[in-house]
Scaffold this motif. Sequence first.
Motif, PDB file in Angstrom:
ATOM      1  N   SER A 182       4.006   1.788  -4.105  1.00 60.33           N
ATOM      2  CA  SER A 182       4.077   2.528  -5.363  1.00 60.33           C
ATOM      3  C   SER A 182       3.763   1.624  -6.548  1.00 60.33           C
ATOM      4  N   LEU A 183       3.739   0.296  -6.334  1.00 61.01           N
ATOM      5  CA  LEU A 183       3.402  -0.645  -7.394  1.00 61.01           C
ATOM      6  C   LEU A 183       1.904  -0.713  -7.643  1.00 61.01           C
ATOM      7  N   GLY A 184       1.120  -0.060  -6.775  1.00 59.04           N
ATOM      8  CA  GLY A 184      -0.319  -0.013  -6.985  1.00 59.04           C
ATOM      9  C   GLY A 184      -1.113  -1.042  -6.213  1.00 59.04           C
ATOM     10  N   ILE A 185      -0.492  -1.712  -5.246  1.00 57.85           N
ATOM     11  CA  ILE A 185      -1.176  -2.694  -4.411  1.00 57.85           C
ATOM     12  C   ILE A 185      -1.007  -2.303  -2.943  1.00 57.85           C
ATOM     13  N   THR A 186      -2.114  -2.267  -2.222  1.00 59.12           N
ATOM     14  CA  THR A 186      -2.069  -2.009  -0.786  1.00 59.12           C
ATOM     15  C   THR A 186      -2.742  -3.164  -0.060  1.00 59.12           C
ATOM     16  N   ILE A 187      -2.089  -3.686   0.968  1.00 60.24           N
ATOM     17  CA  ILE A 187      -2.687  -4.760   1.773  1.00 60.24           C
ATOM     18  C   ILE A 187      -3.727  -4.153   2.694  1.00 60.24           C
ATOM     19  N   GLY A 188      -4.934  -4.734   2.694  1.00 60.94           N
ATOM     20  CA  GLY A 188      -6.009  -4.210   3.517  1.00 60.94           C
ATOM     21  C   GLY A 188      -6.008  -4.767   4.926  1.00 60.94           C
ATOM     22  N   ASP A 189      -7.086  -4.486   5.646  1.00 57.76           N
ATOM     23  CA  ASP A 189      -7.158  -4.860   7.059  1.00 57.76           C
ATOM     24  C   ASP A 189      -8.012  -6.092   7.304  1.00 57.76           C
ATOM     25  N   SER A 190      -8.401  -6.783   6.227  1.00 50.72           N
ATOM     26  CA  SER A 190      -9.281  -7.944   6.429  1.00 50.72           C
ATOM     27  C   SER A 190      -8.788  -9.143   5.648  1.00 50.72           C
ATOM     28  N   ARG A 191      -7.529  -9.454   5.807  1.00 49.93           N
ATOM     29  CA  ARG A 191      -6.962 -10.583   5.065  1.00 49.93           C
ATOM     30  C   ARG A 191      -7.641 -11.870   5.501  1.00 49.93           C
ATOM     31  N   SER A 192      -8.941 -11.956   5.162  1.00 47.58           N
ATOM     32  CA  SER A 192      -9.777 -13.074   5.604  1.00 47.58           C
ATOM     33  C   SER A 192      -9.540 -14.302   4.749  1.00 47.58           C
TER      34      SER A 192
END
Length: 214
Positions: A182-192
Motif C-alpha cells: 500500500s506504500l506504492g512499492i512492489t518487489i518484482g521478479d528480477s531482482r538482478s
Amino acid sequence: MSYDYLFKYLIIGDTGVGKTCLLLQFTDKRFKPVHNLTIGAEFGNRVVTVDGRSIKFHIWDTAGQETFRSITRSFYRRAVGALLVYDITRRETFKHVASWLEDVQQQVTQNMSIILIGNKCDLVRKRAISKEEGEEFAKQHGLLFLETSARTSQNVDEAFIKTAENILEKIQNGDFDLSNESLGITIGDSRSPRGDAGGRYGTSSQLDDGCCNY
C-alpha cells in the motif's frame, strides 16, 4: 517485461498545466497538444533502468478540477512518488501548489518522494514564475525540483528518474516496509545485480490513449 521494483506515481496539479502531456512524453515519447480535460484519472507505464535497477513506473495522471479532487485523493495512499506540476506562464497555478502539497501530505506517509515541476519552460517570453521562485518553494518544503517542457521533452525523463533515485535511496536506507504494498512499492521478479543491459533509460512503455493540456 520483468523488473526489480514497481513504483506507483501520481501527477497532480491544476487543470491545464500539462500533466497528461508529461505522462505521454515520458511513456510514448510524443507530444499531443489537444485541450480536452482529463476526467478522473488516466494511466500509463514504462520500464526504465535507474542506478542499475529495472524500475517499472505505474503512473496515474489525475484531473486538476476541484470537482474531481475526491477521486484524486483516492489514489494518494497508493503512491510512493509524485510530480507536483505548475505552469510557469500562469501564476495562479503556482499559487495553488501549496494547497496541492498540503492535500497530498495529509494522505500519505512522510517517505513519499515529491518533485515540484515547473512545466512549459520552452515558453520563455510568457514566463510568469522565475526558476528561482520554484527552487525556493521546493527548498522550503523539502521537495525535489526541475523545470520541464512536455513539448520539447526537456527534463521530462529526468523528472521521473530523479524521483526514482530518491526512492531507491530510501529503500537502501531501510525507510520502507517493502512487505506493505500500500506504500506504492512492489518487489518484482528480477531482482538482478546492478548493471542491467539497456542503458539508463528503458524502452517499454504503455499509455491508455487520452487527451492533455499542454
